[in-house]
Design a protein around this motif. Structure first.
Motif, PDB file in Angstrom:
ATOM      1  N   VAL A   1       0.850  -1.196   0.000  1.00  0.00           N
ATOM      2  CA  VAL A   1       0.000   0.000   0.000  1.00  0.00           C
ATOM      3  C   VAL A   1       0.885   1.245   0.000  1.00  0.00           C
ATOM      4  CG1 VAL A   1      -1.564   1.390   1.417  1.00  0.00           C
ATOM      5  CG2 VAL A   1      -2.072  -1.019   1.000  1.00  0.00           C
TER       6      VAL A   1
ATOM      7  N   GLU B   1       1.235   4.103  -3.025  1.00  0.00           N
ATOM      8  CA  GLU B   1       0.985   5.522  -2.748  1.00  0.00           C
ATOM      9  C   GLU B   1       2.178   6.375  -3.165  1.00  0.00           C
ATOM     10  OE1 GLU B   1      -1.990   4.891   1.120  1.00  0.00           O
ATOM     11  OE2 GLU B   1       0.144   5.301   1.409  1.00  0.00           O
TER      12      GLU B   1
ATOM     13  N   GLY C   1      -3.640   3.271  -3.064  1.00  0.00           N
ATOM     14  CA  GLY C   1      -3.501   2.494  -1.836  1.00  0.00           C
ATOM     15  C   GLY C   1      -4.716   1.631  -1.562  1.00  0.00           C
TER      16      GLY C   1
ATOM     17  N   ARG D   1      -4.805  -2.511  -1.455  1.00  0.00           N
ATOM     18  CA  ARG D   1      -5.325  -3.213  -0.271  1.00  0.00           C
ATOM     19  C   ARG D   1      -6.431  -4.193  -0.672  1.00  0.00           C
ATOM     20  NH1 ARG D   1      -5.428  -2.800   5.176  1.00  0.00           N
ATOM     21  NH2 ARG D   1      -4.056  -0.977   5.104  1.00  0.00           N
TER      22      ARG D   1
END
Length: 239
Positions: free
Chosen positions: A101, A105, A207, A211
């Motif tokens: 994640v 990002e 992100g 996930r």
């Protein structure tokens, strides 16, 4: 039995300074892609014969693989390929979510135009390979896509952590790809959304997509692993 490493290809290495890393890379791929199954004993003698490399770099290669969690060294039993277990899967995927994640990002913010182009092209190759049902090619392209995103984060400490976790996690991903075409289709669908988020430079959305992808992947792989365990148990009983 010294089984055993009959599936390891015949290799010759001419670049002496990189002998150990070269041997480690060959064995690593064979472990990740299931050519060398979990629990298999790896002997220096057979690896020497297969690679044409002396024992000293072989020992160093095995230490590299042990450091990366792909093999284990057991007292009086030697070196074996690490076993795939539900417990280990759960631990790895708890780490994967946090690290990947963050990587996605950072990649959304830091990726260069050239890196984004490479990410898009690699994803397009994944889509083509899914359509042709080329499982191994699709798996390798997907691995390349992940690595491109990791590199685009431009964070060396994070990259080091990811590479160690990633090698172990790839064994589980390959198992799912091998057992379930839907796992491959899910991967392409999720990565389509991730690549779109990266292209928009939307770090938060990237992100979220990572996930969601890892959580779904975890569920699918867990089911595949449990099915394999049941199947192996039935085979042992019938044998």
């Amino acid at each position: 039995m010294a089984a055993e490493i009959i599936s390891l290809p015949q290799f010759r290495f001419d670049d002496r300074p990189t002998l150990a890393p070269g041997v480690a890379a060959v064995i690593e791929r064979a472990i990740i892609e299931g050519t060398l199954p979990d629990g298999l004993k790896l002997t220096e003698e057979i690896i020497c014969r297969k690679t044409g490399v002396s024992r000293s770099p072989i020992r160093e290669a095995l230490r590299i693989l042990e450091r990366d969690g792909l093999v284990v060294r057991e007292p009086r039993r030697g070196v074996r390929v690490s076993k795939l277990t539900v417990e280990n899967l759960d631990e790895l995927y708890a780490c994967r979510i946090v690290l990947e994640v963050l990587a996605s990002e950072l990649a959304a913010v830091n990726a260069t135009v050239q890196e984004m182009d490479g990410i898009r092209r690699t994803h397009q190759r994944c889509e083509r390979l899914l359509r042709t049902d080329h499982m191994l090619g699709h798996f390798r392209a997907n691995v390349e896509l992940s690595q491109r995103i990791f590199n685009a984060a431009h964070n060396l400490p994070l990259l080091g952590l990811l590479n160690s976790i990633h090698k172990q996690a790839l064994r589980y991903r390959f198992l799912a790809y091998q057992m379930s075409r839907s796992a491959r289709a899910n991967s392409v669908r999720n990565n389509t959304e991730l690549v779109a988020a990266l292209a928009k430079r939307d770090a938060a959305l990237a992100g979220v997509k990572v996930r969601q992808s890892i959580e779904l992947s975890h569920e699918v792989i867990r089911a595949c692993l449990m099915e394999r365990t049941k199947r192996d148990g039935r085979r042992i009983k019938s044998g």
